[in-house]
Design a protein around this motif. Sequence first.
Motif, PDB file in Angstrom:
ATOM      1  N   ASN A  36     -37.277  89.446  10.330  1.00 51.14           N
ATOM      2  CA  ASN A  36     -38.667  89.636   9.905  1.00 51.14           C
ATOM      3  C   ASN A  36     -39.185  90.968  10.413  1.00 51.14           C
ATOM      4  O   ASN A  36     -38.732  91.472  11.448  1.00 51.14           O
ATOM      5  CB  ASN A  36     -39.577  88.528  10.469  1.00 51.14           C
ATOM      6  CG  ASN A  36     -39.158  87.138  10.030  1.00 51.14           C
ATOM      7  OD1 ASN A  36     -39.560  86.648   8.987  1.00 51.14           O
ATOM      8  ND2 ASN A  36     -38.333  86.486  10.848  1.00 51.14           N
ATOM      9  N   LYS A  74     -39.025  89.756   4.983  1.00 55.32           N
ATOM     10  CA  LYS A  74     -38.066  88.864   5.644  1.00 55.32           C
ATOM     11  C   LYS A  74     -36.722  88.928   4.938  1.00 55.32           C
ATOM     12  O   LYS A  74     -36.626  89.295   3.778  1.00 55.32           O
ATOM     13  CB  LYS A  74     -38.591  87.429   5.659  1.00 55.32           C
ATOM     14  CG  LYS A  74     -38.898  86.849   4.280  1.00 55.32           C
ATOM     15  CD  LYS A  74     -39.508  85.458   4.401  1.00 55.32           C
ATOM     16  CE  LYS A  74     -39.879  84.911   3.018  1.00 55.32           C
ATOM     17  NZ  LYS A  74     -40.474  83.546   3.098  1.00 55.32           N
ATOM     18  N   THR A  88     -33.022  84.235   4.587  1.00 56.71           N
ATOM     19  CA  THR A  88     -33.940  83.108   4.405  1.00 56.71           C
ATOM     20  C   THR A  88     -33.185  81.840   4.020  1.00 56.71           C
ATOM     21  O   THR A  88     -32.082  81.883   3.475  1.00 56.71           O
ATOM     22  CB  THR A  88     -34.962  83.430   3.310  1.00 56.71           C
ATOM     23  OG1 THR A  88     -34.251  83.729   2.089  1.00 56.71           O
ATOM     24  CG2 THR A  88     -35.807  84.628   3.682  1.00 56.71           C
ATOM     25  N   LEU A 105     -40.144  81.941   7.570  1.00 52.83           N
ATOM     26  CA  LEU A 105     -39.673  83.112   8.303  1.00 52.83           C
ATOM     27  C   LEU A 105     -38.190  83.311   8.048  1.00 52.83           C
ATOM     28  O   LEU A 105     -37.451  82.353   7.809  1.00 52.83           O
ATOM     29  CB  LEU A 105     -39.910  82.950   9.804  1.00 52.83           C
ATOM     30  CG  LEU A 105     -41.356  82.884  10.282  1.00 52.83           C
ATOM     31  CD1 LEU A 105     -41.411  82.569  11.768  1.00 52.83           C
ATOM     32  CD2 LEU A 105     -42.078  84.193   9.999  1.00 52.83           C
TER      33      LEU A 105
END
Length: 403
Positions: free
Chosen positions: A109, A168, A171, A177
């Motif tokens: 992130n 981000k 994932t 996040l």
Amino acid sequence: MGVWSKLTRRSRRDVTSAEDLLALARGQRTGSGGVAVTNDTALRHSAVWACLRLRADLVSTMPVDVYRRVNGILVEVPKPPVLVTPGGTKVGINEWLYSTQVDLDRAGNCFGLITERSGVVGPDGRGLPGRIDLVALSDVTVRANGSEITKYTIAGKQYDPWDVWHEKQYTVAGVPLGLSPVAYAAWTIEESLNAQQFARDWFAGGAIPLAELKNTAKTIDKKQAQIAKEAFKAAVSTGDLFVHGVDWEYKPIQAVANTSQFLEARQFGLSDIARFFGCPGDMIDAAVGGSSITYASITQRNLQFLIMNLGPAVSRRETAFSQGLVSGPRQVKLNTDALLRMDPEARARTIQTQINSRTLTPSEAREYENKPPLTEADWAEFDRAFGSRNAQPTPPAAPGAAS
């Protein structure tokens, strides 16, 4: 049970930070004498630093271009200020890209505060970001409702999602996040950092005794042992001789830090970390064993790295910039040709092939070399040297051949 589900099993609105995810993924494995792995302490490991530096160096030096599709053709258009100086006049695009890429690659992130907006209205009805001031990962926590982030808290102050730039990567479904490579590589990094600490303590004499001084004739008490120890240290500390009878035996203890198993463990840690951070071991100078892959040129090696390792990250960033920083049909491209630079001879052959196949004009080829188009005077000089511009150049005669 996953990290996010463990953190939010009581409430899907719990406050979460990247450091919380890091601690949970690592578990409470680190002892009181070990090295705690965080986003910052991980940088002490040379392999972590090398992977992050390599990827961020390459991404941050790729030219950023903006295009608009006209009649099916991408036409380059001027870049908005946020893609030139995204952090204000003192933070250019190269520095901004480097910082964000490091955070993406180590924590999954990156965050920034949108402090200015342009006059161009975005899809949400608000002005597009005109300036994004990056913030430290450790200052950010988020409040989420399922996979949707509802609030950001940065340095103790709350912000709505439209006031925060958030990219981000890595994932998984249902998690707002990106996953942190440092978190999931924490055990490997911890092992390597602890090995470094042990080696440092060893050479400082603090990990285990450097040697053993033994009385083979009798058992001595603590007071006698202390007297013998002080006498020995007083003698050897200045390089003097230590005089004793037949009852004392001095035996150095072999350093564990010099054993083959210890060195192999440290070497394995380099390649293991390289896999977590998406860098081939040979590109960070880590020894690679058992590989028979060879490359005909550095261009081929760079192409393989771009396709297999760096390309997906570049594509994600292009999508994020296209959706959040430019308007309408415009799209942002990071020019990966900068990574695939060829040697001058290979470049000349490629350009010549494109010109001969009529896929590239001489003026376009000269533009690649930062040269202006040929003038009529230039064409006339070529005609005098090689004949008509419509004729193929005549190769020079071989030495000694009849004219």
